[in-house]
Design a protein around this motif. Structure first.
Motif, PDB file in Angstrom:
ATOM      1  N   ASN A 126       0.931  -1.239   0.175  1.00 56.54           N
ATOM      2  CA  ASN A 126       0.061  -0.160  -0.015  1.00 56.54           C
ATOM      3  C   ASN A 126       0.859   1.357   0.110  1.00 56.54           C
ATOM      4  OD1 ASN A 126      -2.073   1.954   0.223  1.00 56.54           O
ATOM      5  ND2 ASN A 126      -2.788   0.866   2.133  1.00 56.54           N
ATOM      6  N   VAL A 127       1.516   1.360  -1.112  1.00 57.45           N
ATOM      7  CA  VAL A 127       2.478   2.623  -1.059  1.00 57.45           C
ATOM      8  C   VAL A 127       1.930   4.040  -1.430  1.00 57.45           C
ATOM      9  CG1 VAL A 127       4.450   3.710  -2.590  1.00 57.45           C
ATOM     10  CG2 VAL A 127       4.407   1.153  -2.024  1.00 57.45           C
ATOM     11  N   ARG A 128       2.134   4.784  -0.626  1.00 63.74           N
ATOM     12  CA  ARG A 128       1.547   6.203  -0.910  1.00 63.74           C
ATOM     13  C   ARG A 128       2.557   7.424  -0.637  1.00 63.74           C
ATOM     14  NH1 ARG A 128      -4.165   6.145  -0.059  1.00 63.74           N
ATOM     15  NH2 ARG A 128      -4.889   3.857   0.520  1.00 63.74           N
ATOM     16  N   ARG A 129       2.160   8.634  -0.993  1.00 60.99           N
ATOM     17  CA  ARG A 129       3.044   9.597  -0.968  1.00 60.99           C
ATOM     18  C   ARG A 129       3.411   9.723   0.475  1.00 60.99           C
ATOM     19  NH1 ARG A 129       4.057  13.045  -5.153  1.00 60.99           N
ATOM     20  NH2 ARG A 129       2.470  12.680  -6.848  1.00 60.99           N
ATOM     21  N   ARG A 130       4.580  10.161   0.995  1.00 55.26           N
ATOM     22  CA  ARG A 130       5.240  10.612   2.105  1.00 55.26           C
ATOM     23  C   ARG A 130       4.225  11.559   2.743  1.00 55.26           C
ATOM     24  NH1 ARG A 130       7.460  14.401   4.679  1.00 55.26           N
ATOM     25  NH2 ARG A 130       7.937  15.349   2.998  1.00 55.26           N
ATOM     26  N   LEU A 139       3.041   4.883   9.565  1.00 51.67           N
ATOM     27  CA  LEU A 139       4.513   5.188  10.093  1.00 51.67           C
ATOM     28  C   LEU A 139       4.465   5.374  11.648  1.00 51.67           C
ATOM     29  CD1 LEU A 139       7.562   5.147   9.444  1.00 51.67           C
ATOM     30  CD2 LEU A 139       7.217   7.674   8.907  1.00 51.67           C
ATOM     31  N   THR A 140       3.574   6.115  12.194  1.00 45.59           N
ATOM     32  CA  THR A 140       3.478   6.342  13.422  1.00 45.59           C
ATOM     33  C   THR A 140       3.075   5.349  14.242  1.00 45.59           C
ATOM     34  OG1 THR A 140       2.881   8.800  12.927  1.00 45.59           O
ATOM     35  CG2 THR A 140       2.290   7.969  15.114  1.00 45.59           C
ATOM     36  N   ILE A 141       2.208   4.278  13.681  1.00 43.47           N
ATOM     37  CA  ILE A 141       2.082   2.940  14.362  1.00 43.47           C
ATOM     38  C   ILE A 141       3.243   2.251  14.701  1.00 43.47           C
ATOM     39  CG2 ILE A 141       0.628   1.204  14.281  1.00 43.47           C
ATOM     40  CD1 ILE A 141      -1.687   3.147  13.356  1.00 43.47           C
ATOM     41  N   ALA A 142       3.855   2.161  13.423  1.00 44.78           N
ATOM     42  CA  ALA A 142       5.123   1.166  13.220  1.00 44.78           C
ATOM     43  C   ALA A 142       6.210   1.656  13.845  1.00 44.78           C
ATOM     44  CB  ALA A 142       5.241   0.909  11.817  1.00 44.78           C
ATOM     45  N   ALA A 143       6.374   2.877  13.866  1.00 48.39           N
ATOM     46  CA  ALA A 143       7.659   3.348  14.473  1.00 48.39           C
ATOM     47  C   ALA A 143       7.374   4.837  14.999  1.00 48.39           C
ATOM     48  CB  ALA A 143       8.834   3.588  13.436  1.00 48.39           C
ATOM     49  N   PRO A 144       6.685   4.980  16.109  1.00 50.64           N
ATOM     50  CA  PRO A 144       6.323   6.333  16.744  1.00 50.64           C
ATOM     51  C   PRO A 144       7.653   7.240  16.696  1.00 50.64           C
ATOM     52  CG  PRO A 144       5.815   4.646  18.313  1.00 50.64           C
ATOM     53  CD  PRO A 144       6.195   3.866  16.856  1.00 50.64           C
ATOM     54  N   ARG A 145       8.483   6.780  17.465  1.00 52.63           N
ATOM     55  CA  ARG A 145       9.663   7.558  17.711  1.00 52.63           C
ATOM     56  C   ARG A 145      10.442   8.249  16.600  1.00 52.63           C
ATOM     57  NH1 ARG A 145      12.161   4.444  23.028  1.00 52.63           N
ATOM     58  NH2 ARG A 145      10.630   5.252  24.361  1.00 52.63           N
ATOM     59  N   THR A 146      10.417   7.068  15.640  1.00 53.50           N
ATOM     60  CA  THR A 146      11.198   7.607  14.302  1.00 53.50           C
ATOM     61  C   THR A 146      10.191   8.584  13.383  1.00 53.50           C
ATOM     62  OG1 THR A 146      12.173   5.452  14.437  1.00 53.50           O
ATOM     63  CG2 THR A 146      11.907   6.450  12.115  1.00 53.50           C
ATOM     64  N   SER A 147       8.841   8.274  13.529  1.00 58.71           N
ATOM     65  CA  SER A 147       8.101   9.116  12.702  1.00 58.71           C
ATOM     66  C   SER A 147       8.064  10.707  13.586  1.00 58.71           C
ATOM     67  CB  SER A 147       6.558   8.528  13.040  1.00 58.71           C
ATOM     68  OG  SER A 147       5.457   9.428  12.495  1.00 58.71           O
ATOM     69  N   SER A 149      10.636  11.884  15.105  1.00 63.55           N
ATOM     70  CA  SER A 149      11.775  12.559  14.951  1.00 63.55           C
ATOM     71  C   SER A 149      11.860  13.289  13.225  1.00 63.55           C
ATOM     72  CB  SER A 149      12.840  11.379  15.110  1.00 63.55           C
ATOM     73  OG  SER A 149      14.108  12.234  14.916  1.00 63.55           O
ATOM     74  N   ALA A 150      11.511  12.218  12.411  1.00 65.81           N
ATOM     75  CA  ALA A 150      11.307  12.613  11.047  1.00 65.81           C
ATOM     76  C   ALA A 150      10.587  13.894  10.957  1.00 65.81           C
ATOM     77  CB  ALA A 150      10.945  11.299  10.137  1.00 65.81           C
ATOM     78  N   ALA A 151       9.238  14.137  11.399  1.00 65.92           N
ATOM     79  CA  ALA A 151       8.548  15.082  11.361  1.00 65.92           C
ATOM     80  C   ALA A 151       9.118  16.386  11.928  1.00 65.92           C
ATOM     81  CB  ALA A 151       7.115  14.945  12.043  1.00 65.92           C
ATOM     82  N   ARG A 152       9.882  16.290  13.087  1.00 72.32           N
ATOM     83  CA  ARG A 152      10.634  17.453  13.695  1.00 72.32           C
ATOM     84  C   ARG A 152      11.697  17.922  12.699  1.00 72.32           C
ATOM     85  NH1 ARG A 152      11.233  15.007  19.737  1.00 72.32           N
ATOM     86  NH2 ARG A 152       9.232  15.657  20.358  1.00 72.32           N
ATOM     87  N   SER A 153      12.553  16.915  12.126  1.00 71.20           N
ATOM     88  CA  SER A 153      13.503  17.364  11.295  1.00 71.20           C
ATOM     89  C   SER A 153      13.066  17.922  10.054  1.00 71.20           C
ATOM     90  CB  SER A 153      14.319  16.093  10.942  1.00 71.20           C
ATOM     91  OG  SER A 153      15.121  15.560  12.092  1.00 71.20           O
ATOM     92  N   GLY A 159      10.330  23.689   7.004  1.00 71.22           N
ATOM     93  CA  GLY A 159       9.027  24.435   7.472  1.00 71.22           C
ATOM     94  C   GLY A 159       7.878  23.620   7.393  1.00 71.22           C
ATOM     95  N   LEU A 160       7.130  24.066   8.464  1.00 71.00           N
ATOM     96  CA  LEU A 160       5.745  23.334   8.620  1.00 71.00           C
ATOM     97  C   LEU A 160       4.943  22.940   7.552  1.00 71.00           C
ATOM     98  CD1 LEU A 160       3.890  22.138  10.876  1.00 71.00           C
ATOM     99  CD2 LEU A 160       2.861  24.340  11.086  1.00 71.00           C
TER     100      LEU A 160
END
Length: 166
Positions: A126-130, A139-147, A149-153, A159-160
């Motif tokens: 089920n590939v979708r745009r980032r 992604l948040t369910i599978a790897a919440p900390r990584t998700s 961290s990626a959003a913060r970066s 920018g937001l």
């Protein structure tokens, strides 16, 4: 099916890709099993679910389940050769079940004496745009900390609004 070699001692990757594409699209169990050596190993990861099958009996059993799903759900894929070595063919594939075309995968086929000794498959169903909400939730369910961290970066560097671009 034995894979013939060309003049450079490399497998005929184009013919192999066409054969495995047809086998997949027509859900042909016996033809799929015939690709493998008796002592072959298949390692498959589909959306994070890992399977390892050692030997033709285990591979046949796994492929019988897989081909049944392909047939029932009308899987259609297009396989593309990415690179070829003396004993290895790497392919990517795109397609999906029925009219859904959001699947993508990569396969590494290691051949010995014209038959598959090892098959590694990595598939995404089920590939979708980032920036897709569904992708973000998965992604948040599978790897919440990584998700997080990626959003913060992403926000810090672009920018937001960059979180919501298509």
């Amino acid at each position: 099916m034995s894979i013939t070699h060309g003049t450079e001692s490399k497998p005929d990757a184009t013919a192999f890709a066409a054969a495995v594409e047809s086998i997949t699209n027509h859900a042909q169990l016996d033809e799929a099993v015939a690709l493998f050596r008796e002592d072959a190993v298949a390692e498959w990861i589909l959306d994070g679910a890992y399977e390892r099958h050692e030997g033709i009996v285990a591979i046949r059993s796994a492929l019988s389940v897989m081909t049944a799903v392909w047939r029932q759900r009308r899987l259609r894929v297009r396989k593309t050769v990415e690179c070829v070595g003396a004993e290895t063919i790497v392919q990517s594939w795109r397609g999906g079940f029925g009219d859904d075309e959001r699947q993508f995968g990569t396969e590494i086929w290691t051949l010995r004496e014209g038959r598959v000794a090892r098959h590694q498959m990595y598939g995404y169903l089920n590939v979708r745009r980032r920036t897709s909400l569904r992708a973000a939730v998965r992604l948040t369910i599978a790897a919440p900390r990584t998700s997080l961290s990626a959003a913060r970066s992403q926000v810090r560097h672009a920018g937001l609004r960059s979180l919501f671009r298509t």
